[in-house]
Scaffold this motif. Sequence first.
Motif, short mmCIF file in Angstrom:
data_model
loop_
_atom_site.label_atom_id
_atom_site.label_comp_id
_atom_site.label_asym_id
_atom_site.label_seq_id
_atom_site.Cartn_x
_atom_site.Cartn_y
_atom_site.Cartn_z
N LYS A 107 -15.85 -27.58 86.36
CA LYS A 107 -15.35 -26.26 85.98
C LYS A 107 -15.74 -25.24 87.04
O LYS A 107 -16.90 -25.13 87.41
CB LYS A 107 -15.94 -25.85 84.63
N PRO A 108 -14.75 -24.48 87.55
CA PRO A 108 -15.07 -23.49 88.60
C PRO A 108 -15.95 -22.38 88.05
O PRO A 108 -15.92 -22.05 86.86
CB PRO A 108 -13.69 -22.96 89.01
N ALA A 109 -16.73 -21.81 88.93
CA ALA A 109 -17.63 -20.73 88.53
C ALA A 109 -16.85 -19.47 88.19
O ALA A 109 -15.80 -19.20 88.77
CB ALA A 109 -18.64 -20.45 89.64
N GLU A 110 -17.37 -18.72 87.24
CA GLU A 110 -16.79 -17.42 86.91
C GLU A 110 -17.20 -16.41 88.00
O GLU A 110 -18.18 -16.63 88.72
CB GLU A 110 -17.32 -16.95 85.55
N PRO A 111 -16.46 -15.30 88.17
CA PRO A 111 -15.30 -14.88 87.37
C PRO A 111 -14.00 -15.54 87.85
O PRO A 111 -13.85 -15.83 89.04
CB PRO A 111 -15.26 -13.37 87.61
N ALA A 158 -13.31 -10.28 86.23
CA ALA A 158 -13.45 -10.52 84.79
C ALA A 158 -13.55 -12.01 84.55
O ALA A 158 -12.98 -12.82 85.28
CB ALA A 158 -12.27 -9.93 84.02
N THR A 159 -14.27 -12.36 83.50
CA THR A 159 -14.41 -13.76 83.13
C THR A 159 -13.19 -14.21 82.34
O THR A 159 -12.33 -13.41 81.95
CB THR A 159 -15.66 -13.96 82.28
N ASP A 160 -13.11 -15.49 82.08
CA ASP A 160 -11.99 -16.03 81.31
C ASP A 160 -11.99 -15.49 79.89
O ASP A 160 -10.94 -15.37 79.25
CB ASP A 160 -12.06 -17.56 81.29
N ALA A 161 -13.17 -15.12 79.37
CA ALA A 161 -13.25 -14.59 78.01
C ALA A 161 -12.63 -13.20 77.91
O ALA A 161 -12.14 -12.79 76.86
CB ALA A 161 -14.71 -14.56 77.55
N VAL A 162 -12.66 -12.44 79.01
CA VAL A 162 -12.14 -11.06 79.01
C VAL A 162 -10.77 -11.00 79.67
O VAL A 162 -9.82 -10.44 79.14
CB VAL A 162 -13.13 -10.12 79.73
N ARG A 163 -10.66 -11.53 80.86
CA ARG A 163 -9.44 -11.59 81.65
C ARG A 163 -8.99 -10.20 82.13
O ARG A 163 -9.47 -9.17 81.67
CB ARG A 163 -8.30 -12.26 80.86
#
Length: 231
Positions: A87-91, A116-121
């Motif tokens: 899994k690639p690192a955020e963001p 932004a992270t995947d949770a926020v986008r």
Amino acid sequence: GVVMKYYCSSLGLFNRNTFIISILSLFISFPIFSAPNLTPSNWVKNISKDTDPTQNVTDSNPRIATFGNYVHIAWLGTEYWSGSGEKPAEPWYKLKYCRSTDGGKTFEPVKILLTATDAVRLYWGDNYNQLAVDGQYVHIFINDGNRVIKYLRSTNNGESFDEAKSLATGIGLSAYAGGGGYAVASSGNVAFAYEWNESGNQVVVCLYSTNNGGTFNSTVIATNKHVWGAY
């Protein structure tokens, strides 16, 4: 001369001398120029060339605006994970920007203005405009998954940007509001129109500033169940 005589005698309606003089007048009035051998200019620039080709990154929906010799480009960089492998690192979401100071001949390195992270986008619409330029001021609007419209401003032709400000938020704000709005700027005035949902009605709202984006006010432009999008 043979061809000219042929057309003259065929027409019959014109005096031959008058017709020939008319033809000569056309050649004198409209000289024929030979087309030069043009060499195509290679002005194709890979603006997002610093993106790692081994990563699953998509640079999409670019916005471009010019003022004088300055060319401003902003776009959304998105990294996806298929669910398998590392899994690639955020963001995963990045608002990117770069500029040219010489009319597009060369471009400076890409800047990351917001992440932004995947949770926020981050939402950056594909059919609208969220970038506006007025002299040395560069204005960018974007929305995130927390239903917040964020605003970024540069006061020095894109050399640097102020910290992002939250201009509008609310549970009724469409998740795509900032990604589907429209921005304009002129003579120190800045406006950004977007839509959101209020009690079952679609509402078009305009955020506006009269001091180059220093402060903003808002006004409702239209309210209708069938309103969709801000153009």
